[in-house]
Design a protein around this motif. Structure first.
Motif, mmCIF file in Angstrom:
data_model
loop_
_atom_site.group_PDB
_atom_site.id
_atom_site.type_symbol
_atom_site.label_atom_id
_atom_site.label_comp_id
_atom_site.label_asym_id
_atom_site.label_seq_id
_atom_site.Cartn_x
_atom_site.Cartn_y
_atom_site.Cartn_z
ATOM 1 N N ASP A 185 0.859 -1.192 0.000
ATOM 2 C CA ASP A 185 0.000 0.000 0.000
ATOM 3 C C ASP A 185 0.890 1.236 0.000
ATOM 4 N N LEU A 186 1.385 1.620 -1.159
ATOM 5 C CA LEU A 186 2.324 2.746 -1.258
ATOM 6 C C LEU A 186 1.648 4.085 -1.071
ATOM 7 N N GLU A 187 0.356 4.181 -1.380
ATOM 8 C CA GLU A 187 -0.348 5.454 -1.221
ATOM 9 C C GLU A 187 -0.425 5.853 0.251
ATOM 10 N N VAL A 188 -0.769 4.900 1.114
ATOM 11 C CA VAL A 188 -0.827 5.195 2.558
ATOM 12 C C VAL A 188 0.562 5.542 3.085
ATOM 13 N N ILE A 189 1.584 4.835 2.602
ATOM 14 C CA ILE A 189 2.952 5.128 3.055
ATOM 15 C C ILE A 189 3.351 6.546 2.663
ATOM 16 N N ASP A 190 2.982 6.944 1.454
ATOM 17 C CA ASP A 190 3.319 8.293 0.993
ATOM 18 C C ASP A 190 2.677 9.354 1.866
ATOM 19 N N LYS A 191 1.417 9.119 2.298
ATOM 20 C CA LYS A 191 0.752 10.114 3.133
ATOM 21 C C LYS A 191 1.253 10.090 4.573
ATOM 22 N N LEU A 192 1.645 8.915 5.080
ATOM 23 C CA LEU A 192 2.115 8.827 6.467
ATOM 24 C C LEU A 192 3.504 9.424 6.655
ATOM 25 N N VAL A 193 4.245 9.605 5.575
ATOM 26 C CA VAL A 193 5.582 10.221 5.709
ATOM 27 C C VAL A 193 5.469 11.641 6.253
ATOM 28 N N VAL A 194 4.394 12.345 5.889
ATOM 29 C CA VAL A 194 4.195 13.708 6.404
ATOM 30 C C VAL A 194 4.027 13.694 7.921
ATOM 31 N N GLN A 195 3.275 12.724 8.442
ATOM 32 C CA GLN A 195 3.102 12.618 9.890
ATOM 33 C C GLN A 195 4.424 12.248 10.569
ATOM 34 N N LEU A 196 5.207 11.392 9.924
ATOM 35 C CA LEU A 196 6.523 11.077 10.479
ATOM 36 C C LEU A 196 7.420 12.310 10.541
ATOM 37 N N TYR A 197 7.334 13.130 9.508
ATOM 38 C CA TYR A 197 8.153 14.349 9.490
ATOM 39 C C TYR A 197 7.739 15.296 10.623
ATOM 40 N N ASN A 198 6.438 15.438 10.850
ATOM 41 C CA ASN A 198 5.976 16.308 11.938
ATOM 42 C C ASN A 198 6.443 15.797 13.290
ATOM 43 N N LEU A 199 6.373 14.486 13.495
ATOM 44 C CA LEU A 199 6.857 13.927 14.759
ATOM 45 C C LEU A 199 8.367 14.065 14.892
ATOM 46 N N CYS A 200 9.078 13.951 13.787
ATOM 47 C CA CYS A 200 10.536 14.079 13.826
ATOM 48 C C CYS A 200 10.962 15.490 14.214
ATOM 49 N N GLN A 201 10.177 16.487 13.833
ATOM 50 C CA GLN A 201 10.510 17.866 14.219
ATOM 51 C C GLN A 201 10.319 18.101 15.705
ATOM 52 N N LEU A 202 9.435 17.336 16.356
ATOM 53 C CA LEU A 202 9.200 17.515 17.791
ATOM 54 C C LEU A 202 10.329 16.919 18.616
ATOM 55 N N PHE A 203 10.818 15.743 18.245
ATOM 56 C CA PHE A 203 11.897 15.089 18.999
ATOM 57 C C PHE A 203 12.836 14.402 18.013
ATOM 58 N N PRO A 204 13.803 15.130 17.453
ATOM 59 C CA PRO A 204 14.695 14.550 16.431
ATOM 60 C C PRO A 204 15.600 13.456 16.970
ATOM 61 N N GLU A 205 16.005 13.538 18.246
ATOM 62 C CA GLU A 205 16.929 12.518 18.769
ATOM 63 C C GLU A 205 16.245 11.158 18.847
ATOM 64 N N ALA A 206 15.025 11.130 19.395
ATOM 65 C CA ALA A 206 14.320 9.852 19.483
ATOM 66 C C ALA A 206 13.998 9.300 18.099
ATOM 67 N N ALA A 207 13.653 10.190 17.150
ATOM 68 C CA ALA A 207 13.366 9.734 15.789
ATOM 69 C C ALA A 207 14.616 9.158 15.131
ATOM 70 N N SER A 208 15.753 9.804 15.321
ATOM 71 C CA SER A 208 16.989 9.275 14.736
ATOM 72 C C SER A 208 17.352 7.927 15.344
ATOM 73 N N ASP A 209 17.117 7.755 16.650
ATOM 74 C CA ASP A 209 17.401 6.461 17.276
ATOM 75 C C ASP A 209 16.517 5.361 16.693
ATOM 76 N N ALA A 210 15.222 5.703 16.454
ATOM 77 C CA ALA A 210 14.315 4.699 15.911
ATOM 78 C C ALA A 210 14.709 4.288 14.490
ATOM 79 N N VAL A 211 15.017 5.260 13.628
ATOM 80 C CA VAL A 211 15.398 4.940 12.247
ATOM 81 C C VAL A 211 16.729 4.199 12.225
ATOM 82 N N ARG A 212 17.667 4.617 13.069
ATOM 83 C CA ARG A 212 18.966 3.937 13.108
ATOM 84 C C ARG A 212 18.817 2.491 13.596
ATOM 85 N N PHE A 213 17.901 2.257 14.511
ATOM 86 C CA PHE A 213 17.668 0.891 14.991
ATOM 87 C C PHE A 213 17.124 0.001 13.872
ATOM 88 N N VAL A 214 16.219 0.543 13.048
ATOM 89 C CA VAL A 214 15.664 -0.242 11.943
ATOM 90 C C VAL A 214 16.756 -0.589 10.935
#
Length: 855
Positions: free
Chosen positions: A489-518
């Protein structure tokens, strides 16, 4: 005797003889402080300097000098009081004391006679005000009379002054003598004072009357002048006699300048709200919408028609009166208007019941339309109060139970039940998030995630930040599940990236840890497969999407980044460790190449793995030849099973191919295709590869080694792909890529061995060299020698200055350390003294306590 005498004279100490002569004897130096500089070779006639030194004495002398100069400046660094002796000629030895005193006396007299400032009131100059001296005004001789406005204001008669303020004896005697001459009875003092007061008041009234008469005459004179002025001949000016010229019309530029001058300036706007205020307002809005929805739902369920017992006397006239339904009495053609009022009431009731359901549907529909936009993922910023007013039951509306409301109630309940909640709690597990998002449309999933963020903003409560950090990890896992689905389901993934970006702006350190773990997890899996099997396949679509998301969320132009740098390493490993065994691997590898170019588009970092992979794709798209002209590296082979994976030999399939983009869902595993579709896929992969090569040419065109980098690709395009029967579009793309390579300028000059000068024949003529002076370099002029001498002197002075500065800093450091130690010692002494006093007091108190206890 003479011999002994001379011997005794020789035994006298040298200090006694020098003291007798009045010269201070030089003390003998300490032999342990004497340093002898030995010479390697002794040269006759050379004067030696500094053969014997006294480092201890020199060090003591330097410390004493710094104590007198540098230490004094250090102690006075925060002081600004400096005593300066400004006496004339005090330090001038050329002037005698008499000349100094005479010059000082002259300067003092000159200082008294000169005028320093016009605002200095203490000088001898007399200042005046309206011609009167200020010194006389300060004596207060002018007594102001507030009742008088004439020029003689403030003055009293001589009789009144003499009677009240002294000197009245002569006046009284004078009046008494006058009365005695006239033969009248002498008056008392009180009568005389009253008479003087009455006389002064009469004079005041007379002056007031004179002033009023003068004012009346002035006004009359002004009125007469105005009347006469109209009769006098009026002479017109010359400018009015001339013919009036027509004024030119203003220019368009002048009109615009005048309009801009009168244009309204910018008005101050309301202040911008902070992020916390906006989050709180959004939460309150969602809560109000949720309460309104629940009120509508429960109100409709409670308004259901309930059968009730009816008596025999019931006339079915029960109704609910919510407002004053009295009507104005009106007549038409002699009859009352009753039917029209009844019709209007019925239409009003029906309209109100329909408007409730429509307004609820409109509000939800507007929310969906707002989320459907390509770049807007927020709820509709509607006015909640106006919606509440429209949804609340209107006062004065007549509601009667019956079947007329049944249909509208059911529609409203169904709409309220199907509508998404406005408030959500943050999910505590991935299964909870998946249950909230599963079986919902794309827009509804975006609304759910957005409302979770708004209801749990970090500024609203203390633990919301940790909840949203968990939500970021859950969304990453959910995106991975969507990517591994069939189909993804690439359409949903494309739209959810915007929400990920908004969350990443609130706490970049925790977001970087999560992506680095994956990414670390994916790399560990690939390394484990490499250790067991020796080779690893390309990862799934979820890992490729994670790499894409990492480039979107974090900056890729940094020299080093905690997320982007591991992502670059991961992509490099994919292009070098994973062999290309199928079309699916080709699609994945080309996708990684696209990600590489996106990552390095700003930094223009050279990636050799990218160029090697593109060369391998071009190689497997051409037929095998014995002489390649370039070297292939792992994971490609010059000859083998998959060395012609992208080769298309069917001309009919090549003729029917049309250029289009490669779908990303092919990376998860394309469905069963026919031979023609497979050939079209191969040609599409080759077209994408050529486009990436062209982008690399434009990206790395400024590198000095561009020719050497692109030479293998150029050979593959010119010698191997020109013989293939490819479509016209691919041939044109190939030719344009080669043209771009040729058009790039060569940014370096190849290294060439320098041409050596011819060796001349040996000449036997002796070379004459003029000997200037002994000990200096020969063959140099006087200016060159002077220049070398100055350079040597400068270097020596520079080293000496650096050495002195270093010693000054060490001296100051020692002084600061000593001050710190003194302060610490003083503080410890005071603390010890305080503890001793406290211990003494405590001992005395305990002794007193024991004494009381014994008693």
């Amino acid at each position: 005797m003479g011999k002994s005498k001379s011997a005794g004279a020789r035994r006298k100490p040298p200090g006694a003889q020098a003291g007798a002569r009045g010269v201070k004897a030089k003390p003998n130096p300490n032999p342990f402080e004497v340093k002898v500089n030995k010479q390697k070779f002794q040269i006759l006639g050379r004067k030696t300097r500094h053969d014997v030194g006294l480092p201890g004495v020199s060090r003591a002398r330097a410390i004493k000098k710094r104590t007198q100069t540098l230490l004094k400046e250090y102690k006075d660094r925060n002081k600004s009081n400096v005593f300066k002796d400004k006496r004339f000629g005090e330090y001038n030895s050329n002037l005698s004391p008499e000349e100094k005193m005479m010059k000082r006396f002259a300067l003092e007299q000159q200082r008294h006679h000169e005028k320093k400032s016009i605002y200095n009131l203490n000088e001898d100059e007399e200042l005046t005000h309206y011609g009167q001296s200020l010194a006389d005004i300060e004596k207060l001789n002018d007594i102001v009379d507030s009742d008088s406005d004439t020029e003689e204001r403030g003055t009293l008669s001589a009789e009144l002054t003499a009677a009240h303020f002294g000197g009245g004896g002569g006046l009284l005697n004078k009046t008494a003598s006058q009365q005695s001459e006239e033969g009248d009875k002498a008056k008392s003092r009180k009568e005389l004072i009253e008479e003087l007061i009455a006389k002064s008041k009469q004079e005041k009234r007379e002056r007031q009357a004179q002033r009023e008469n003068a004012l009346e005459l002035t006004e009359k004179l002004d009125q007469d002048w105005k009347e006469i002025q109209t009769l006098l001949p009026h002479k017109t000016p010359k400018s009015e006699n001339k013919e009036k010229k027509e004024k030119p019309k203003p220019d368009a530029y002048d009109v615009m300048v005048r309009e801009l001058g009168f244009e309204m300036k910018a008005q101050p706007s309301d202040r911008m709200k902070t992020e916390e205020e906006l989050a709180k307002e959004e939460q309150e809005r969602l809560k109000k919408l949720e309460r309104r929805k629940m009120q509508i739902f429960f109100a409709n369920t409670s308004n259901r028609e309930v059968p009730k017992h009816m008596s025999a006397d019931d006339l079915s006239d029960g109704f609910i009166l919510d407002r004053d339904d009295r009507r104005l009495l009106s007549y038409k053609d002699g009859k009352m208007n009753i039917e029209e009022d009844v019709k209007e009431e019925g239409s009003r009731e029906a309209g109100s019941s329909e408007s409730e359901g429509e307004e609820e549907q409109d509000s939800s529909g507007e929310d969906m339309e707002q989320s459907d936009g390509p770049e807007s993922h927020s709820d509709l910023d509607s006015n909640v109060e106006s919606e509440e007013d429209s949804e609340s039951p209107k006062k004065g509306q007549l509601q009667t139970p019956g079947k007329r409301r049944a249909g509208s109630d059911q529609n409203t309940r169904a709409t309220a039940r199907a509508e998404l909640p406005y408030t959500f709690a943050a999910p505590e597990s991935y299964e909870e998030l998946k249950s909230l998002l599963s079986r919902r449309s794309v827009n509804e999933q975006l609304l759910v995630v957005e409302r979770i963020q708004k209801c749990n903003h970090p500024s609203l409560a203390e633990g919301n930040k940790a909840k949203l950090e968990k939500l970021f990890g859950f969304l990453l896992e959910y995106i991975g599940d969507l990517a591994t689905g069939d189909p993804p389901d690439l359409e949903v993934i494309d739209k959810l990236v915007v929400q990920l970006y908004n969350l990443c702006q609130l706490f970049p350190e925790a977001a970087s840890d999560a992506v680095r773990f994956v990414l670390r997890d994916a790399m560990h899996e690939m390394e484990a497969v490499l250790e067991t099997k020796g080779r690893a396949a390309f990862p799934g679509l979820d890992v490729l999407i994670y790499l894409k998301i990492a480039g979107i969320l974090f900056p890729t132009s940094d020299f080093w980044h905690p997320v982007v740098t591991p992502a670059l390493v991961c992509m490099s490993q994919l292009l070098t460790k994973c062999p290309v065994l199928s079309l699916q691997d080709v699609v994945k590898g080309l996708f990684v190449c696209c990600l590489f170019l996106e990552y390095v588009s700003l930094s223009q970092r050279f990636v050799p793995e990218l160029v090697n992979f593109l060369l391998g794709i071009l190689h497997i798209a051409a037929p095998n030849k014995p002489a390649l002209g370039y070297a292939l590296v792992h994971p490609f082979r010059a000859h083998g099973k998959n060395s012609e994976l992208l080769l298309v030999s069917n001309r009919e399939d090549a003729a029917t191919w049309q250029r289009r983009r490669l779908p990303l869902h092919w990376a998860s595993g394309p469905k069963a295709q026919t031979e023609t579709e497979t050939n079209h896929t191969r040609l599409s992969c080759l077209a994408v590869c050529l486009a990436l090569v062209k982008r690399c040419v434009l990206l790395y065109g400024a590198l000095p080694s561009f020719r050497d980098i692109m030479k293998p690709l150029q050979v593959a395009l010119m010698e191997h792909l020109t013989d293939c029967n490819h479509p016209q579009d691919l041939q044109e793309l190939c030719q344009s890529t080669l043209a771009d390579v040729e058009n790039q300028k060569q940014c370096y000059r190849p290294l060439v061995c320098e041409k050596s000068k011819p060796v001349p024949l040996k000449l036997f003529t002796p070379r004459l060299v003029k000997v200037l002076e002994f000990g200096r370099k020969q063959g140099s002029t006087k200016e060159e020698q002077e220049r070398r001498r100055l350079i040597h002197k400068h270097r020596r002075e520079f080293k000496g200055a650096v050495r002195e500065i270093r010693k000054d800093n060490q001296f100051l450091a020692r002084m600061q350390l000593s001050e710190t130690m003194e302060r610490d010692a003083e503080r410890k002494r005071k603390v010890k003294q305080l503890f001793n006093s406290l211990a003494t007091q405590e001992g005395e108190w305990k002794a007193l306590k024991r004494k009381k206890f014994k008693k």
